[in-house]
Design a protein around this motif. Structure first.
Motif, short mmCIF file in Angstrom:
data_model
loop_
_atom_site.label_atom_id
_atom_site.label_comp_id
_atom_site.label_asym_id
_atom_site.label_seq_id
_atom_site.Cartn_x
_atom_site.Cartn_y
_atom_site.Cartn_z
N ASN A 282 36.11 27.54 13.31
CA ASN A 282 36.10 26.47 14.30
C ASN A 282 37.34 25.58 14.12
N VAL A 283 38.47 26.13 14.49
CA VAL A 283 39.76 25.47 14.29
C VAL A 283 39.85 24.17 15.10
N ALA A 284 39.29 24.15 16.29
CA ALA A 284 39.34 22.93 17.11
C ALA A 284 38.63 21.77 16.41
N SER A 285 37.49 22.04 15.81
CA SER A 285 36.76 21.00 15.09
C SER A 285 37.56 20.51 13.88
N GLN A 286 38.23 21.42 13.20
CA GLN A 286 39.05 21.05 12.05
C GLN A 286 40.20 20.15 12.49
N ARG A 287 40.82 20.47 13.62
CA ARG A 287 41.91 19.62 14.13
C ARG A 287 41.38 18.23 14.49
N THR A 288 40.18 18.18 15.06
CA THR A 288 39.59 16.90 15.43
C THR A 288 39.34 16.04 14.19
N THR B 191 38.36 14.02 19.96
CA THR B 191 39.15 13.16 19.07
C THR B 191 38.82 11.69 19.32
N TRP C 94 35.95 20.00 27.01
CA TRP C 94 36.87 20.55 26.01
C TRP C 94 38.32 20.49 26.48
N GLY C 95 39.21 20.44 25.50
CA GLY C 95 40.64 20.57 25.77
C GLY C 95 41.32 19.33 26.33
N THR D 127 32.62 21.97 8.96
CA THR D 127 32.77 22.89 10.06
C THR D 127 32.87 24.31 9.53
#
Length: 184
Positions: A145-151, A118, A112-113, A141
């Motif tokens: 799950n904000v990280a998945s949305q950004r991806t 991506t 992660w991170g 998503t």
């Protein structure tokens, strides 16, 4: 659709990753990732609790490759070959009673991170564009799950609130899935 009709990459690389078709040797990695509470924090059903669940999931994934000629990849870092750190790619699905292609990306917390999700999502989107764009590509998503949305956004998918829905495979009481899509 048969495997012969699709020329989907069985293996490909991104800047830092080897993405290769899942196979029967990936059982331990499927179990490790999908039974990890941290890696499954946003999965409504929670982490797997029995190894048989991992066997069933892997069998479904390998069968999809055999029947359809495409599917999810096992993900390894080029600097650490042979060690699966996640899974991703695209697979046939249905959403709102329509045939779709699901974009999937899941990594162990150690991955992660660093932008690896991506890279997986972009590779999956590129393979979809080249081979499967006759069907919409979606990623769904949970709202937190904000990280998945950004991806999903980084891979070029657009947020589609009109497609938000409950997943019938989720446990009762689960909220709406937020949907990102291309080609809908």
């Amino acid at each position: 659709m048969t495997g012969a009709a699709v020329h989907f990459p069985v293996a490909t690389t991104s800047d830092r990753l080897l993405l290769r078709a899942v196979d029967e040797h990936d059982l331990d990695a499927v179990w490790r990732l999908h039974s990890d509470p941290a890696a499954n924090r946003f999965i409504p059903a929670g982490p797997m609790t029995e190894r048989a669940q991992a066997q069933e999931r892997l069998a479904a994934w390998t069968d999809h490759w055999a029947v359809r000629g495409f599917g999810y990849w096992a993900v390894e870092e080029l600097t650490n070959p042979g060690v699966v750190i996640g899974f991703g790619g695209v697979r046939s699905s249905r959403w709102l009673d329509r045939e779709t292609v699901n974009l999937y990306y899941r990594l162990a917390p150690a991955g992660w991170g660093r932008g690896l999700a991506t890279e997986i999502a972009v590779a999956g989107t590129e393979a979809w564009r080249a081979t499967l764009a006759d069907r919409p590509l979606i990623a769904h998503t949970m709202p937190d799950n904000v990280a998945s949305q950004r991806t999903a956004t980084a891979a070029g998918l657009a947020r589609r609130p009109d497609l938000d829905a409950h997943d019938p495979n989720d446990p009762p009481g689960t909220g709406l899935h937020l949907v990102f899509a291309l080609g809908w």
